[in-house]
Structure formats: structure tokens, C-alpha cells
Scaffold this motif. Structure first.
Motif, PDB file in Angstrom:
ATOM      1  N   ALA A  78       0.823  -1.206   0.000  1.00  0.00           N
ATOM      2  CA  ALA A  78       0.000   0.000   0.000  1.00  0.00           C
ATOM      3  C   ALA A  78       0.857   1.255   0.000  1.00  0.00           C
ATOM      4  O   ALA A  78       0.482   2.269  -0.562  1.00  0.00           O
ATOM      5  CB  ALA A  78      -0.934  -0.001   1.201  1.00  0.00           C
ATOM      6  N   GLY A  79       2.015   1.203   0.615  1.00  0.00           N
ATOM      7  CA  GLY A  79       2.886   2.365   0.662  1.00  0.00           C
ATOM      8  C   GLY A  79       4.120   2.234  -0.202  1.00  0.00           C
ATOM      9  O   GLY A  79       5.033   3.040  -0.108  1.00  0.00           O
ATOM     10  N   ASP A  80       4.175   1.223  -1.048  1.00  0.00           N
ATOM     11  CA  ASP A  80       5.353   0.964  -1.870  1.00  0.00           C
ATOM     12  C   ASP A  80       5.299   1.794  -3.145  1.00  0.00           C
ATOM     13  O   ASP A  80       4.607   1.449  -4.098  1.00  0.00           O
ATOM     14  CB  ASP A  80       5.438  -0.520  -2.204  1.00  0.00           C
ATOM     15  CG  ASP A  80       6.696  -0.876  -2.973  1.00  0.00           C
ATOM     16  OD1 ASP A  80       7.581  -0.009  -3.123  1.00  0.00           O
ATOM     17  OD2 ASP A  80       6.798  -2.027  -3.420  1.00  0.00           O
ATOM     18  N   CYS A  81       6.036   2.896  -3.159  1.00  0.00           N
ATOM     19  CA  CYS A  81       5.991   3.788  -4.320  1.00  0.00           C
ATOM     20  C   CYS A  81       6.669   3.174  -5.543  1.00  0.00           C
ATOM     21  O   CYS A  81       6.411   3.593  -6.666  1.00  0.00           O
ATOM     22  CB  CYS A  81       6.600   5.146  -3.978  1.00  0.00           C
ATOM     23  SG  CYS A  81       8.302   5.078  -3.438  1.00  0.00           S
ATOM     24  N   LEU A  82       7.525   2.172  -5.346  1.00  0.00           N
ATOM     25  CA  LEU A  82       8.216   1.565  -6.479  1.00  0.00           C
ATOM     26  C   LEU A  82       7.320   0.631  -7.288  1.00  0.00           C
ATOM     27  O   LEU A  82       7.636   0.293  -8.416  1.00  0.00           O
ATOM     28  CB  LEU A  82       9.451   0.810  -5.994  1.00  0.00           C
ATOM     29  CG  LEU A  82      10.524   1.676  -5.349  1.00  0.00           C
ATOM     30  CD1 LEU A  82      11.660   0.810  -4.829  1.00  0.00           C
ATOM     31  CD2 LEU A  82      11.058   2.700  -6.335  1.00  0.00           C
ATOM     32  N   SER A  83       6.188   0.213  -6.713  1.00  0.00           N
ATOM     33  CA  SER A  83       5.308  -0.713  -7.420  1.00  0.00           C
ATOM     34  C   SER A  83       4.196  -0.004  -8.183  1.00  0.00           C
ATOM     35  O   SER A  83       3.400  -0.652  -8.834  1.00  0.00           O
ATOM     36  CB  SER A  83       4.697  -1.709  -6.429  1.00  0.00           C
ATOM     37  OG  SER A  83       3.829  -1.044  -5.542  1.00  0.00           O
ATOM     38  N   GLN A  84       4.147   1.309  -8.129  1.00  0.00           N
ATOM     39  CA  GLN A  84       3.049   2.032  -8.771  1.00  0.00           C
ATOM     40  C   GLN A  84       3.286   2.229 -10.264  1.00  0.00           C
ATOM     41  O   GLN A  84       4.410   2.341 -10.718  1.00  0.00           O
ATOM     42  CB  GLN A  84       2.830   3.377  -8.090  1.00  0.00           C
ATOM     43  CG  GLN A  84       3.999   4.330  -8.233  1.00  0.00           C
ATOM     44  CD  GLN A  84       3.784   5.605  -7.472  1.00  0.00           C
ATOM     45  OE1 GLN A  84       2.674   6.097  -7.425  1.00  0.00           O
ATOM     46  NE2 GLN A  84       4.828   6.124  -6.878  1.00  0.00           N
ATOM     47  N   ALA A  85       2.194   2.259 -10.987  1.00  0.00           N
ATOM     48  CA  ALA A  85       2.248   2.540 -12.424  1.00  0.00           C
ATOM     49  C   ALA A  85       1.996   4.032 -12.625  1.00  0.00           C
ATOM     50  O   ALA A  85       1.262   4.646 -11.847  1.00  0.00           O
ATOM     51  CB  ALA A  85       1.181   1.738 -13.152  1.00  0.00           C
ATOM     52  N   PRO A  86       2.597   4.633 -13.638  1.00  0.00           N
ATOM     53  CA  PRO A  86       2.333   6.057 -13.880  1.00  0.00           C
ATOM     54  C   PRO A  86       0.867   6.264 -14.248  1.00  0.00           C
ATOM     55  O   PRO A  86       0.288   5.445 -14.962  1.00  0.00           O
ATOM     56  CB  PRO A  86       3.259   6.420 -15.036  1.00  0.00           C
ATOM     57  CG  PRO A  86       3.698   5.141 -15.630  1.00  0.00           C
ATOM     58  CD  PRO A  86       3.532   4.069 -14.600  1.00  0.00           C
ATOM     59  N   PRO A  87       0.273   7.332 -13.746  1.00  0.00           N
ATOM     60  CA  PRO A  87      -1.137   7.588 -14.057  1.00  0.00           C
ATOM     61  C   PRO A  87      -1.321   7.948 -15.525  1.00  0.00           C
ATOM     62  O   PRO A  87      -0.450   8.549 -16.149  1.00  0.00           O
ATOM     63  CB  PRO A  87      -1.503   8.761 -13.153  1.00  0.00           C
ATOM     64  CG  PRO A  87      -0.212   9.437 -12.869  1.00  0.00           C
ATOM     65  CD  PRO A  87       0.838   8.365 -12.894  1.00  0.00           C
ATOM     66  N   GLY A  88      -2.461   7.584 -16.060  1.00  0.00           N
ATOM     67  CA  GLY A  88      -2.780   7.927 -17.442  1.00  0.00           C
ATOM     68  C   GLY A  88      -3.188   9.386 -17.576  1.00  0.00           C
ATOM     69  O   GLY A  88      -3.452  10.074 -16.588  1.00  0.00           O
ATOM     70  N   ARG A  89      -3.251   9.823 -18.794  1.00  0.00           N
ATOM     71  CA  ARG A  89      -3.594  11.218 -19.087  1.00  0.00           C
ATOM     72  C   ARG A  89      -4.945  11.610 -18.490  1.00  0.00           C
ATOM     73  O   ARG A  89      -5.136  12.723 -18.030  1.00  0.00           O
ATOM     74  CB  ARG A  89      -3.594  11.416 -20.595  1.00  0.00           C
ATOM     75  CG  ARG A  89      -3.890  12.815 -21.021  1.00  0.00           C
ATOM     76  CD  ARG A  89      -3.920  12.939 -22.530  1.00  0.00           C
ATOM     77  NE  ARG A  89      -4.181  14.321 -22.878  1.00  0.00           N
ATOM     78  CZ  ARG A  89      -3.563  14.975 -23.828  1.00  0.00           C
ATOM     79  NH1 ARG A  89      -2.658  14.376 -24.547  1.00  0.00           N
ATOM     80  NH2 ARG A  89      -3.859  16.221 -24.080  1.00  0.00           N
ATOM     81  N   ASP A  90      -5.911  10.679 -18.482  1.00  0.00           N
ATOM     82  CA  ASP A  90      -7.251  10.977 -17.973  1.00  0.00           C
ATOM     83  C   ASP A  90      -7.240  11.343 -16.487  1.00  0.00           C
ATOM     84  O   ASP A  90      -8.069  12.121 -16.030  1.00  0.00           O
ATOM     85  CB  ASP A  90      -8.195   9.805 -18.231  1.00  0.00           C
ATOM     86  CG  ASP A  90      -7.702   8.510 -17.614  1.00  0.00           C
ATOM     87  OD1 ASP A  90      -6.479   8.282 -17.617  1.00  0.00           O
ATOM     88  OD2 ASP A  90      -8.541   7.720 -17.134  1.00  0.00           O
ATOM     89  N   LEU A  91      -6.299  10.794 -15.726  1.00  0.00           N
ATOM     90  CA  LEU A  91      -6.221  11.108 -14.292  1.00  0.00           C
ATOM     91  C   LEU A  91      -5.527  12.444 -14.029  1.00  0.00           C
ATOM     92  O   LEU A  91      -5.571  12.961 -12.916  1.00  0.00           O
ATOM     93  CB  LEU A  91      -5.478  10.002 -13.540  1.00  0.00           C
ATOM     94  CG  LEU A  91      -6.166   8.649 -13.480  1.00  0.00           C
ATOM     95  CD1 LEU A  91      -5.293   7.643 -12.746  1.00  0.00           C
ATOM     96  CD2 LEU A  91      -7.522   8.762 -12.807  1.00  0.00           C
ATOM     97  N   LEU A  92      -4.883  12.998 -15.034  1.00  0.00           N
ATOM     98  CA  LEU A  92      -4.134  14.249 -14.866  1.00  0.00           C
ATOM     99  C   LEU A  92      -4.898  15.462 -15.391  1.00  0.00           C
ATOM    100  O   LEU A  92      -4.434  16.586 -15.254  1.00  0.00           O
ATOM    101  CB  LEU A  92      -2.780  14.140 -15.575  1.00  0.00           C
ATOM    102  CG  LEU A  92      -1.884  13.007 -15.074  1.00  0.00           C
ATOM    103  CD1 LEU A  92      -0.694  12.830 -15.991  1.00  0.00           C
ATOM    104  CD2 LEU A  92      -1.444  13.260 -13.650  1.00  0.00           C
ATOM    105  N   THR A  93      -6.058  15.238 -15.981  1.00  0.00           N
ATOM    106  CA  THR A  93      -6.842  16.360 -16.504  1.00  0.00           C
ATOM    107  C   THR A  93      -7.584  17.068 -15.375  1.00  0.00           C
ATOM    108  O   THR A  93      -7.802  16.509 -14.307  1.00  0.00           O
ATOM    109  CB  THR A  93      -7.860  15.897 -17.557  1.00  0.00           C
ATOM    110  OG1 THR A  93      -8.752  14.969 -16.949  1.00  0.00           O
ATOM    111  CG2 THR A  93      -7.179  15.270 -18.746  1.00  0.00           C
ATOM    112  N   THR A  94      -7.946  18.290 -15.626  1.00  0.00           N
ATOM    113  CA  THR A  94      -8.701  19.107 -14.676  1.00  0.00           C
ATOM    114  C   THR A  94      -9.910  19.687 -15.412  1.00  0.00           C
ATOM    115  O   THR A  94      -9.972  19.613 -16.647  1.00  0.00           O
ATOM    116  CB  THR A  94      -7.835  20.261 -14.132  1.00  0.00           C
ATOM    117  OG1 THR A  94      -7.531  21.148 -15.211  1.00  0.00           O
ATOM    118  CG2 THR A  94      -6.549  19.768 -13.496  1.00  0.00           C
ATOM    119  N   PRO A  95     -10.852  20.282 -14.686  1.00  0.00           N
ATOM    120  CA  PRO A  95     -11.978  20.922 -15.378  1.00  0.00           C
ATOM    121  C   PRO A  95     -11.541  22.075 -16.290  1.00  0.00           C
ATOM    122  O   PRO A  95     -12.273  22.451 -17.199  1.00  0.00           O
ATOM    123  CB  PRO A  95     -12.848  21.446 -14.235  1.00  0.00           C
ATOM    124  CG  PRO A  95     -12.514  20.582 -13.074  1.00  0.00           C
ATOM    125  CD  PRO A  95     -11.063  20.248 -13.241  1.00  0.00           C
TER     126      PRO A  95
END
Length: 140
Positions: free
Chosen positions: A91-108
Motif C-alpha cells: 500500500a505504501g510501496d511507491c516503487l510498485s506504482q504505475a504512472p497515471p494515465g492522461r485521464d487522471l491528470l486532466t482538470t476541469p
């Protein structure tokens, strides 16, 4: 994973930086000490994102992490799923995370993305490699 920095100091002889710590030994048999003399050291800890530049824009931020809401909720969901799956360390392992997709980085706000360290807000799991992949994903 499994590394802990115990000291960062200046080498009086070379003027460079020395990083000392311990890590899991190969094969999982205990710990072993390490000493690294990097050419450069980037310290990326203990700050809050500054949104002064985007204050007049429509940016939906998470009240808890101060990161963009879509990514903050995704990171929280991944952490909760790992904890429920019985692997609290993942749960806290930052090395196992995948980069977020473009859809998660958009804003209104049209054509406005929150990238890099600001995208994680106060969350401590941000890695510079993730920030580089975020930029590549949005620009590509």
C-alpha cells in the motif's frame, strides 16, 4: 524497496556528498550497509504544492492531499485495495506504482494538466520517474 538512508553528509576530502544506509541483503538474508557517493543529490521531501499560478483556474483539488481530485482518488483507491488484499507494505510501496494515465491528470480547466510533484500533492509516494512519464504521456 527495503533501503533506509541513515546519513547524508559532505565528504571533507572531495567536497562531494556521501549517502550511508542499510538495505535488504541479496536473497533476503538480513541487512547490509551501503555507502554511495553520487555526483548529484536531489532532495524532494517536506513541502506543500503552491497553486498560486492556477488560483484563478478551475482546478478540482483533494482537500486531504492537495493533489488533483481524479489522481488523488485513484491513489487512495489503490492504497485501500492493497491494504484489503492483505499486503499492507504494498500500500505504501511507491516503487510498485504505475504512472497515471492522461485521464487522471486532466482538470476541469481546458488544456490544463497538473504534472510532476504537484500532481501528488502532499502524498509521499511521488517519484521523479513518475513525473517524467506523466509529461511524456500528456505531451505525446
Amino acid at each position: 524497496r527495503g533501503a533506509s538512508v541513515r546519513a547524508v553528509r559532505r565528504d571533507d576530502d572531495s567536497g562531494g556528498v556521501v549517502v550511508e544506509g542499510v538495505c535488504e541483503a541479496a536473497g533476503g538474508g538480513g541487512e547490509e550497509e551501503f555507502v554511495v557517493r553520487p555526483q548529484c543529490l536531489v532532495s524532494h521531501v517536506g513541502f506543500r504544492p503552491d497553486y498560486e499560478l492556477a488560483r484563478e483556474l478551475q482546478v478540482h483539488l483533494c482537500y486531504a492531499s492537495e493533489g488533483p481530485m481524479k489522481l488523488a482518488s485513484s491513489l487512495l483507491a489503490a492504497r485501500v485495495a492493497a491494504e484489503r488484499g492483505g499486503d499492507a507494505s504494498a500500500a505504501g510501496d511507491c516503487l510498485s506504482q504505475a504512472p497515471p494515465g492522461r485521464d487522471l491528470l486532466t482538470t476541469p480547466e481546458p488544456r490544463f494538466h497538473v504534472l510532476g510533484a504537484k500532481s501528488y500533492g502532499r502524498a509521499s509516494s511521488f517519484l521523479l520517474a513518475i513525473g517524467h512519464k506523466q509529461v511524456q504521456g500528456v505531451v505525446a
